[in-house]
Design a protein around this motif. Structure first.
Motif, short mmCIF file in Angstrom:
data_model
loop_
_atom_site.label_atom_id
_atom_site.label_comp_id
_atom_site.label_asym_id
_atom_site.label_seq_id
_atom_site.Cartn_x
_atom_site.Cartn_y
_atom_site.Cartn_z
N THR A 32 0.82 -1.21 0.00
CA THR A 32 0.00 0.00 0.00
C THR A 32 0.85 1.27 0.00
N HIS A 33 2.15 1.14 0.25
CA HIS A 33 3.05 2.30 0.28
C HIS A 33 3.95 2.37 -0.94
N ILE A 34 3.76 1.45 -1.91
CA ILE A 34 4.56 1.48 -3.14
C ILE A 34 3.77 2.25 -4.20
N PRO A 35 4.21 3.45 -4.60
CA PRO A 35 3.41 4.27 -5.51
C PRO A 35 3.43 3.75 -6.95
N VAL A 36 2.37 4.06 -7.67
CA VAL A 36 2.31 3.75 -9.09
C VAL A 36 3.22 4.73 -9.84
N ILE A 44 -3.39 13.50 -5.87
CA ILE A 44 -4.37 12.48 -5.48
C ILE A 44 -4.86 12.74 -4.06
N GLU A 45 -3.95 13.02 -3.13
CA GLU A 45 -4.34 13.27 -1.75
C GLU A 45 -5.22 14.51 -1.64
N GLN A 46 -4.91 15.53 -2.45
CA GLN A 46 -5.73 16.75 -2.45
C GLN A 46 -7.14 16.46 -2.95
N LEU A 57 -14.13 3.49 -0.58
CA LEU A 57 -13.22 2.63 -1.35
C LEU A 57 -11.81 2.70 -0.80
N ASP A 58 -11.40 3.89 -0.34
CA ASP A 58 -10.06 4.04 0.22
C ASP A 58 -9.92 3.25 1.51
N MET A 59 -11.02 3.16 2.28
CA MET A 59 -10.97 2.40 3.52
C MET A 59 -10.81 0.91 3.23
N PHE A 60 -11.51 0.40 2.21
CA PHE A 60 -11.39 -1.01 1.85
C PHE A 60 -9.97 -1.35 1.39
N SER A 61 -9.29 -0.38 0.75
CA SER A 61 -7.94 -0.64 0.26
C SER A 61 -6.88 -0.35 1.31
N GLY A 62 -7.30 0.02 2.52
CA GLY A 62 -6.34 0.30 3.59
C GLY A 62 -5.53 1.55 3.35
N GLY A 63 -6.11 2.54 2.64
CA GLY A 63 -5.41 3.79 2.36
C GLY A 63 -4.60 3.75 1.08
N ALA A 64 -4.62 2.60 0.36
CA ALA A 64 -3.82 2.47 -0.87
C ALA A 64 -4.36 3.34 -2.00
N LEU A 65 -5.69 3.58 -2.02
CA LEU A 65 -6.27 4.38 -3.09
C LEU A 65 -5.88 5.84 -2.98
N ILE A 70 0.23 0.56 -5.78
CA ILE A 70 -0.03 -0.57 -6.68
C ILE A 70 -1.25 -1.37 -6.26
N PHE A 71 -1.68 -1.23 -5.00
CA PHE A 71 -2.88 -1.91 -4.51
C PHE A 71 -4.07 -0.97 -4.45
N ALA A 72 -4.09 0.07 -5.27
CA ALA A 72 -5.12 1.10 -5.19
C ALA A 72 -6.52 0.54 -5.43
N MET A 73 -6.64 -0.45 -6.31
CA MET A 73 -7.97 -1.02 -6.60
C MET A 73 -8.37 -2.09 -5.61
N SER A 74 -7.45 -2.44 -4.70
CA SER A 74 -7.69 -3.47 -3.70
C SER A 74 -8.13 -4.77 -4.38
N ILE A 75 -8.98 -5.53 -3.71
CA ILE A 75 -9.43 -6.81 -4.22
C ILE A 75 -10.84 -6.70 -4.81
N THR A 76 -11.30 -5.45 -4.99
CA THR A 76 -12.67 -5.20 -5.46
C THR A 76 -13.00 -5.88 -6.79
N PRO A 77 -12.12 -5.85 -7.82
CA PRO A 77 -12.46 -6.56 -9.07
C PRO A 77 -12.71 -8.04 -8.88
N TYR A 78 -11.98 -8.69 -7.98
CA TYR A 78 -12.19 -10.12 -7.72
C TYR A 78 -13.57 -10.34 -7.10
N ILE A 79 -13.95 -9.47 -6.17
CA ILE A 79 -15.27 -9.59 -5.54
C ILE A 79 -16.36 -9.39 -6.58
N ASN A 80 -16.19 -8.36 -7.43
CA ASN A 80 -17.17 -8.11 -8.48
C ASN A 80 -17.29 -9.31 -9.42
N ALA A 81 -16.15 -9.91 -9.79
CA ALA A 81 -16.17 -11.07 -10.67
C ALA A 81 -16.90 -12.24 -10.01
N SER A 82 -16.66 -12.46 -8.73
CA SER A 82 -17.33 -13.55 -8.00
C SER A 82 -18.83 -13.33 -7.94
#
Length: 418
Positions: A32-36, A44-46, A57-65, A70-82
């Motif tokens: 979550t601390h490795i930037p794109v 982005i922060e502003q 969405l930022d809370m689900f990603s643990g602040g990565a968004l 690199i984890f900005a989208m979190s695991i949301t696409p996997y959940i949506n696919a399921s």
């Protein structure tokens, strides 16, 4: 309690599972601390400080968004696919057949879920990169493509981490990643409350009131999440060979909150769409429509509740087939006392499930609106407590504790929970 916790680490297998899960959490938090590459994090922060559109969405990603890591989208696409594949079981016979094939069917469904996750991730990453192009240092097709590939790779890595936790750790890996992301934001919430106290915006009474309401909500969510409606079932006696089977009583558990957190996620996603479009498109009438859907407005709140009710009934009907339930009872020689097997039993179960689902829909509506109510009562804003986050945290914690309980009971007479 301390003895129960010590039992976890006395069992070698369970200790290894717990340590492996914690190690995967460490990898997740590090990511979550490795930037794109090619993105200005300050912009982005502003953007996140100007409103709460992406706060959930930022809370689900643990602040990565908000860091656009690199984890900005979190695991949301996997959940949506399921969820998409689960809904498609109703209309696609092949998927329904796979669900009845046991382990082999699960492997086929899981493989298709992975492929769909990659596709959804890339599409969502392209949209996210294009929508936030004002934060790209050198906006262009190659920069957007690089960012999209990086974000997709981050989601795929999280999917792999989740599967590894499920296989070698404790609990469901995908759920635990979301759980870790939400829990990691709690220290930030405490920091905000401390800043409010220092600035004099709130007093100690507000903080105590906030803590009392939060504790009451947790207890309420646990009670409803564990709540079931017991339908008595009697099994007829059958003679198979020289053995006598059946003749005992049992019950059929119908969960109060059968749909889980899915209705809130669906409803909030649909209602966020107009606001998201209005934020990035500079057209007057679209801006006006976006204002109608602003979070907390009477129009948005009314639609939110109605959509939660709709999705609760819809997802319950999809995930729990009353007809199959009644047929399975009949095949196994079971019946509800006072009702004939077949259509009378199906109608009765459908009627009971409709009433139970109504209670679940009311519960989800109350939980979804509680964050706004807490902010209004305590004057403490900017902390996402309640709603989807609380349901996920409580649900994952209960499921994980049950799994730990079963593993401890295999070696000790006393389990983890009492």
């Amino acid at each position: 309690m301390l003895t129960a916790l010590a039992n976890i680490f006395r069992i070698t297998e369970l200790r290894q599972k717990v340590l492996f899960t914690l190690a995967m959490f460490a990898v997740f938090r590090a990511g979550t601390h490795i930037p794109v590459p090619g993105v200005n994090p300050a912009v982005i922060e502003q953007l996140f400080q100007t409103g709460n559109l992406f706060g959930l969405l930022d809370m689900f990603s643990g602040g990565a968004l908000s860091k656009f890591s690199i984890f900005a989208m979190s695991i949301t696409p996997y959940i949506n696919a399921s969820i998409i594949l689960q809904l498609l079981k109703v209309v696609v016979p092949t998927l329904e057949q796979w669900s009845k094939e046991g382990e082999e069917g699960f492997k086929k469904t899981n493989k298709l879920t992975r492929v769909l996750t990659v596709g959804l991730s890339f599409v969502q990453a392209c949209g996210m990169a294009y929508g936030l192009k004002m934060a790209i240092n050198n906006p262009g097709i190659f920069s957007i493509l690089l960012i999209a590939i990086t974000l997709t790779a981050g989601t795929v890595l999280l999917m792999w981490i989740g599967e590894q936790i499920t296989a070698k750790g404790v609990g469901n890996g995908i759920s635990l990643i979301i759980f870790a992301g939400i829990v990691s934001r709690f220290p930030d919430g405490l920091k905000i409350i401390f800043q409010y106290l220092q600035a004099g915006t709130v007093n100690l009474v507000n903080v105590i009131l906030y803590a009392v309401i939060a504790l009451a909500m947790i207890v309420f969510v646990i009670l409803i999440s564990q709540g079931i409606r017991k339908i008595p079932v009697q099994y007829a006696k059958r003679v198979v060979g020289k053995k006598l089977y059946g003749g005992h009583s049992s019950y059929l558990p119908l969960k109060v909150n059968q749909a889980g957190v899915i209705p809130i996620i669906f409803a909030s996603s649909v209602l966020m769409f107009p606001v998201t479009i209005a934020q990035f498109v500079d057209v007057p009438w679209i801006k006006t429509v976006g204002q109608w859907f602003e979070w907390g407005t009477p129009f948005q709140t009314t639609l939110y509740i109605l959509m939660i009710f709709f999705f609760t009934y819809f997802y319950t009907a999809v995930s729990l087939n009353i007809g199959d339930l009644s047929d399975n009872l009949k095949k196994n020689g079971g019946f509800v006392p006072g009702l004939r097997p077949g259509k009378p039993t199906t109608d009765y179960l459908d009627r009971v499930m409709s009433r139970v689902t109504l209670a679940g829909a009311v519960f989800l509506s109350l939980i979804a609106l509680m964050p706004n109510a807490i902010a209004w009562i305590t004057s403490i804003e900017g902390i996402y407590f309640g709603g989807t986050a609380l349901l996920i945290v409580v649900g994952v914690a209960l499921d994980t504790m049950k799994q730990v309980e079963s593993l401890v009971l295999m070696r000790h007479y006393h389990g983890f929970m009492k």
